[in-house]
Design an enzyme around this catalytic site. Structure first.
Site, PDB file in Angstrom:
ATOM      1  N   THR A  27       0.842  -1.190   0.000  1.00 51.44           N
ATOM      2  CA  THR A  27       0.000   0.000   0.000  1.00 51.44           C
ATOM      3  C   THR A  27       0.878   1.242   0.000  1.00 51.44           C
ATOM      4  O   THR A  27       1.947   1.260   0.609  1.00 51.44           O
ATOM      5  CB  THR A  27      -0.906  -0.004   1.241  1.00 51.44           C
ATOM      6  OG1 THR A  27      -1.816  -1.112   1.150  1.00 51.44           O
ATOM      7  CG2 THR A  27      -1.719   1.282   1.350  1.00 51.44           C
ATOM      8  N   GLY A  83       6.126  -0.582   0.115  1.00 49.04           N
ATOM      9  CA  GLY A  83       6.945   0.592   0.377  1.00 49.04           C
ATOM     10  C   GLY A  83       7.376   0.638   1.833  1.00 49.04           C
ATOM     11  O   GLY A  83       7.127  -0.288   2.609  1.00 49.04           O
ATOM     12  N   ALA A  84       8.036   1.719   2.209  1.00 49.60           N
ATOM     13  CA  ALA A  84       8.443   1.928   3.596  1.00 49.60           C
ATOM     14  C   ALA A  84       8.572   3.421   3.844  1.00 49.60           C
ATOM     15  O   ALA A  84       8.892   4.190   2.938  1.00 49.60           O
ATOM     16  CB  ALA A  84       9.765   1.230   3.892  1.00 49.60           C
ATOM     17  N   ASP A  85       8.313   3.825   5.076  1.00 48.20           N
ATOM     18  CA  ASP A  85       8.493   5.225   5.458  1.00 48.20           C
ATOM     19  C   ASP A  85       9.924   5.494   5.880  1.00 48.20           C
ATOM     20  O   ASP A  85      10.416   6.616   5.745  1.00 48.20           O
ATOM     21  CB  ASP A  85       7.516   5.584   6.577  1.00 48.20           C
ATOM     22  CG  ASP A  85       6.073   5.448   6.124  1.00 48.20           C
ATOM     23  OD1 ASP A  85       5.697   6.134   5.160  1.00 48.20           O
ATOM     24  OD2 ASP A  85       5.336   4.638   6.707  1.00 48.20           O
ATOM     25  N   GLY A  96       3.575   2.357   8.003  1.00 46.77           N
ATOM     26  CA  GLY A  96       2.281   2.715   8.574  1.00 46.77           C
ATOM     27  C   GLY A  96       1.882   4.151   8.367  1.00 46.77           C
ATOM     28  O   GLY A  96       0.844   4.587   8.871  1.00 46.77           O
ATOM     29  N   GLY A  98       0.641   5.365   5.837  1.00 48.60           N
ATOM     30  CA  GLY A  98      -0.640   5.350   5.143  1.00 48.60           C
ATOM     31  C   GLY A  98      -1.749   4.694   5.939  1.00 48.60           C
ATOM     32  O   GLY A  98      -2.901   4.673   5.503  1.00 48.60           O
ATOM     33  N   GLU A 104      -0.436  -4.926   6.377  1.00 53.80           N
ATOM     34  CA  GLU A 104       0.877  -5.036   5.731  1.00 53.80           C
ATOM     35  C   GLU A 104       1.786  -6.013   6.481  1.00 53.80           C
ATOM     36  O   GLU A 104       2.484  -6.821   5.872  1.00 53.80           O
ATOM     37  CB  GLU A 104       1.535  -3.661   5.647  1.00 53.80           C
ATOM     38  CG  GLU A 104       0.899  -2.731   4.626  1.00 53.80           C
ATOM     39  CD  GLU A 104       1.461  -1.321   4.685  1.00 53.80           C
ATOM     40  OE1 GLU A 104       1.330  -0.597   3.675  1.00 53.80           O
ATOM     41  OE2 GLU A 104       2.011  -0.924   5.726  1.00 53.80           O
TER      42      GLU A 104
END
EC number: 5.3.1.6
Length: 231
Positions: A27, A83-85, A96, A98, A104
């Site tokens: 996501t 993806g990743a933050d 997280g 999003g 996830e």
């Protein structure tokens, strides 16, 4: 970072998909490029089945014509691309941003491999610059929040804990019906300790520390793609 670079990382990840794979579909904005690239390959004849990590991803995958399943129907996945933050050189992640961290993490944990695709600026020497999302049940929110603050104090970690809110000012609600507390910690010196102790607090559903899950990463940088770990 330009969409072209994110798209390049997503297309590189899509090349890793082979016929018959069972896939976790991540996501977020970068993962959306992967779903689009995968859809193009599916329309070209690739046979796969996908398990989406959010309702938004499910809707996009359906538009792309990607066959979908659930984790109950397909509990063993070959590969998840997400993806990743934030990520460090040990492929530890914060996710997280999003709001889809619970699904996830469940999907990533059910996968043999997890490949992260991200903007190169998400790579950090130490996790924590990005606020850590903590998903909590709405019941007893204040008590849960106080317990988290007490835990952070015991670990000598200070930072504001904020209830995430939607655009209309109401609490942000996840696909699972939960709230998110964002912990603004700046740095996380012992992510493994924090991860295990957060899980012991009643009311905490899950947190955004993804440890030991990612096996590789494709980062989009101004100088091109950078690959970490094992793809």
């Amino acid at each position: 970072m330009s969409d072209n670079l994110k798209r390049a990382a997503a297309e590189r990840a899509a090349q890793l998909v082979t016929d018959g794979m069972r896939l976790g579909l991540g996501t977020g904005s970068t993962a959306a490029f992967f779903v689009a690239a995968l859809g193009e390959r599916v329309r070209g004849g690739l046979k796969v089945v996908g398990v989406p990590t959010s309702e938004a991803t499910r809707e996009q995958a359906q538009r792309e014509g990607i066959p979908l399943s659930t984790l109950d129907e397909t509990p063993d996945l070959d590969l998840t691309v997400d993806g990743a933050d934030e990520l460090d050189d040990d492929l530890r992640l914060i996710k997280g941003g999003g709001g889809a961290l619970l699904r996830e993490k469940i999907v990533a944990s059910a996968s043999q491999r997890m490949i992260v695709i991200a903007d190169g600026s998400k790579r950090v020497a130490k996790l924590g610059r990005f606020p850590l999302p903590i998903e909590v049940v709405p019941f007893g929110l204040t008590a849960t929040e106080r317990a988290i603050v007490k835990l952070l104090d015991s670990l000598s970690m200070s930072g504001e804990l904020r209830l995430r809110r939607a655009a209309d000012g109401a609490p942000f609600v996840t696909d699972g019906g939960h709230f998110i507390l964002d912990a603004h910690l700046e740095r996380i010196d012992k992510p493994n300790v924090l991860a295990s102790t957060l899980n012991n607090i009643p009311g905490v559903v899950e947190h955004g520390l993804f440890l030991g899950l990612a096996t590789g990463a494709i980062l989009a940088t101004a100088d091109g793609l950078v690959e970490l770990g094992q793809l």
